[in-house]
Scaffold this active site. Structure first.
Site, PDB file in Angstrom:
ATOM      1  N   GLY A  32     110.430  17.357 -24.878  1.00  0.00           N
ATOM      2  CA  GLY A  32     109.098  16.850 -24.580  1.00  0.00           C
ATOM      3  C   GLY A  32     109.119  16.006 -23.313  1.00  0.00           C
ATOM      4  CE1 TYR A  52     105.523   3.568 -24.615  1.00  0.00           C
ATOM      5  CE2 TYR A  52     105.164   5.926 -24.470  1.00  0.00           C
ATOM      6  CZ  TYR A  52     105.879   4.850 -24.956  1.00  0.00           C
ATOM      7  OH  TYR A  52     106.960   5.074 -25.780  1.00  0.00           O
ATOM      8  CE  LYS A  68     106.483   6.958 -29.226  1.00  0.00           C
ATOM      9  NZ  LYS A  68     106.095   7.136 -27.813  1.00  0.00           N
ATOM     10  CG  HIS A  78     105.611   2.032 -30.457  1.00  0.00           C
ATOM     11  ND1 HIS A  78     104.759   2.256 -29.406  1.00  0.00           N
ATOM     12  CD2 HIS A  78     106.855   2.188 -29.956  1.00  0.00           C
ATOM     13  CE1 HIS A  78     105.467   2.527 -28.322  1.00  0.00           C
ATOM     14  NE2 HIS A  78     106.744   2.490 -28.633  1.00  0.00           N
TER      15      HIS A  78
END
Ligand code: NAP
Length: 314
Positions: A16, A48, A73, A106
Site C-alpha cells: 500500500g 495526517y 485510523k 491508531h
C-alpha cells in the site's frame, strides 16, 4: 500485485501507499500517480491532516471503488464510544467515500476530546481495558451499519489484541505495527497467524522523514546496511525494494510512503520480488528489537503511559 486474504475472505493488496508526512499540495498527485501505475491500497489517518486532498485524488481516479483498499485510523481524541461514529463519518467525507475497507484504532493511548496533540500529561487519559472495549463496541456498530468493512488495531501489543479477541464480537482483521529488519515482530506475526489476523508493517524504510523531535541521536539506518546492499546488488535492485520485498516474502503487508514518482515506481516493483531462503536468513540475523517510533511522545512528565505499559514488553 500480491493479495493477502483476511478472515472475511476479502483480499487486501499486500503493498500500500503510506501517506503520513505526505505534504498538502503533494499528496494528491502522489496518490493519483500511485493509482495510475498499479497501487490499489492507500493508508490514511485523520491525524495526517491530508485526507481531503487524498479524497480529491480518489474522486478523480478511474479505478473502480471495488478494486481499491482504503484504510483510515481513529485518532486518540475520539475513542469515547459516542465519538467513534462521527470520527469515521468525517474521514469518509474527507476521503469522498461511502465506506472504508479498514478502520484502525491508531494507538492504545487516549487523549482529551478537544485536543489533537497533547501538550502536557493533563491532556492524556489513562488507557484501560474497559475503555478499549467500549471503543471496539462502537467500531463494531460501524461495521454493522456498513460504514466500514473491517476493523483492526495499530500499535497494539498481542496482549491488548487478545482482550479484543476475548470480549469482542468482531475479530480484528489487521494489526498495523512498526516492522522492518531491525524490528521483525516475530511474536506478533505468530500471534496474528494463529488468530487469522493480517500484519501490516509501517516505517518499512526507517521513516526518515519523521518530525525532528522523534528522531534519536545515532539511530541505525536501514537504507545503508551492508547486508541489505549486498542483497540488493544480487537482485540488481534498490535497497528499498529489498526491504519491501522482505516484508511481502513473509506474507505481511507493507505501506511505504513516497510522494516521489520514481520512488513510487521502485517501491511498487517490490511486489514482484520474492527473496530466497538464504537472503531471508541473513536478514533474520538483523533483528534488534529496535523501534524508530517508540511512543515516547506519549510519556511526558506526569503521564500514565510508559514503555512498559504501552508495549507490554513486546
Ligand atoms: N499506525 C501508525 O502509528 C503509523 C506510524 C507511522 C507510519 N504509519 C503509516 O506507514 C507509512 C509508512 O511509514 P513512514 O511514512 O513512517 O516511513 P517509511 O515509509 O519507512 O519512509 C518514508 C521515507 O522514505 C522515503 N522513501 C520512500 N521510498 C523510498 C525509496 N524507494 N528509496 C529511498 N527513500 C524512500 C520517503 O521519501 P519520499 O516521499 O521523498 O520518497 C520518506 O522520507 C506512513 O506513511 C503511514 O501511512 C503508520
Amino acid at each position: 500485485m500480491k493479495y493477502l486474504t483476511l478472515h472475511t475472505d476479502s483480499k487486501m493488496p499486500a503493498l500500500g501507499l503510506g501517506t503520513w508526512q505526505a505534504a498538502k499540495g503533494e499528496v494528491g498527485q502522489a496518490v493519483s500517480k500511485a493509482l495510475s501505475i498499479g497501487y490499489r491500497h492507500i493508508d490514511c489517518a485523520h491525524v495526517y491532516g491530508n485526507e481531503t486532498e487524498i479524497g480529491e485524488a480518489l474522486t478523480s481516479t478511474r479505478v473502480p471503488r471495488q478494486e481499491l483498499w482504503v484504510t483510515s485510523k481513529l485518532w486518540n481524541n475520539s475513542q469515547r464510544p459516542q465519538d467513534v461514529r462521527a470520527a469515521l463519518v468525517n474521514s469518509l467525507k474527507r476521503l469522498c467515500l461511502d465506506y472504508l475497507d479498514l478502520y484502525l484504532i491508531h494507538w492504545p493511548v487516549q487523549i482529551s476530546h478537544m485536543v489533537m496533540s497533547p501538550q502536557s500529561a493533563t491532556d492524556l487519559i489513562p488507557w484501560t481495558t474497559e475503555h478499549a472495549l467500549e471503543t471496539w463496541g462502537a467500531l463494531e456498530e460501524c461495521v454493522k451499519e456498513g460504514l466500514v468493512r473491517h476493523i483492526g488495531t495499530s500499535n497494539f501489543s498481542t496482549k491488548k489484541i487478545q482482550i479484543l479477541l476475548d470480549n469482542g464480537t468482531i475479530r480484528p482483521a489487521v494489526s498495523q505495527v512498526e516492522m522492518h529488519p531491525y524490528l521483525q515482530q516475530n511474536r506478533m506475526r505468530k500471534f496474528c497467524a494463529d488468530n487469522g489476523i493480517i500484519v501490516t508493517g509501517f516505517a518499512p524504510l526507517g521513516s526518515k522523514h519523521r518530525p525532528a523531535h522523534q528522531i534519536k541521536e545515532g539511530e541505525p539506518s536501514l537504507l545503508d546496511h551492508p547486508d541489505i546492499i549486498a542483497i540488493a546488488e544480487k537482485y540488481e535492485t534498490t535497497l528499498a525494494t529489498i526491504l519491501l520485498g522482505w516484508a511481502m516474502t513473509r506474507n505481511t503487508s507493507v505501506i511505504p510512503k513516497s510522494t516521489n514518482p520514481m520512488r513510487l515506481q521502485q517501491n511498487l516493483a517490490a511486489a514482484d520480488i520474492v527473496l530466497d531462503e538464504k537472503d531471508m536468513t541473513v536478514i533474520k540475523g538483523l533483528d534488534a528489537g529496535y523501534r524508530f517510533l517508540d511512543g515516547s511522545h506519549w510519556m511526558m512528565e506526569g503521564s500514565s503511559y510508559t514503555s512498559k505499559n504501552l508495549w507490554d514488553g513486546e
